[in-house]
Design an enzyme around this catalytic site. Sequence first.
Site, short mmCIF file in Angstrom:
data_model
loop_
_atom_site.label_atom_id
_atom_site.label_comp_id
_atom_site.label_asym_id
_atom_site.label_seq_id
_atom_site.Cartn_x
_atom_site.Cartn_y
_atom_site.Cartn_z
N ASP A 181 0.85 -1.18 0.00
CA ASP A 181 0.00 0.00 0.00
C ASP A 181 0.90 1.24 0.00
OD1 ASP A 181 -2.42 1.58 0.47
OD2 ASP A 181 -1.67 1.79 2.52
N ASP A 232 -0.36 5.12 0.97
CA ASP A 232 -0.65 6.08 2.03
C ASP A 232 -0.69 5.40 3.40
OD1 ASP A 232 -1.11 8.59 0.53
OD2 ASP A 232 -2.68 7.40 -0.43
#
Length: 221
Positions: free
Chosen positions: A17, A19
């Site tokens: 991922d 953020d």
Amino acid sequence: MTAETDSVLTARALLLDMDGTLVNSDAVVERCWRRWSERHGLDFDEVIKVVHGRQGYASMAVLLPERPMEENYAENREMLAAETADMEGVVPVPGAAAFLASLKGLPHALVTSANVPLSNGRMAAAGLPLPAVRVTAESVGASKPDPEGFLKGAAELGFDPADCIVFEDSGAGIAAGLAAGMRVVGIGPRAGEFGPTVHVADLTEIRVEPVAGGGLRLVVG
């Protein structure tokens, strides 16, 4: 490969991922969603619990369940434009640069709910290199917590889901990784309450080692 313990995980590929995992963009996210909350008369403290990890339209659908999806898609486009124009306070998660450097030559992909302009902008603002393989908002039909993005990442790298480890910070992202049949390393303060396979404060607590004959080993802690 060695047997797994709580502090050593083995895999063939990593799915990352962005953020909250590689990039700390909380300042921008909070600014943009606070404005949105005020416009719709919603409690920002409740809104921010929902938005991490999801695409904007999916968060809006949770928060305004009676509203037509067409309005969510339209406001999501506005939200993405606002976030892409605002890079103030975007910084790398501690250890992110060294962690990505350690993955050079090892199979890994970025799997993010951001679109291409936003992911490119935030990674650049944080001074981090983009992985060669990327699954962005444009690549999927369903937002996390749906596992589609992680399953696409595994497929693009050419590995079975069970051979991949996800790195995530949010409840939606951790749920997506687990639903994909993958183990999940939870990163940061949000992650611990959502049941990741292992949990660390940041990427300084992870060491990646290549394994002879292919694959990799994660040493946690």
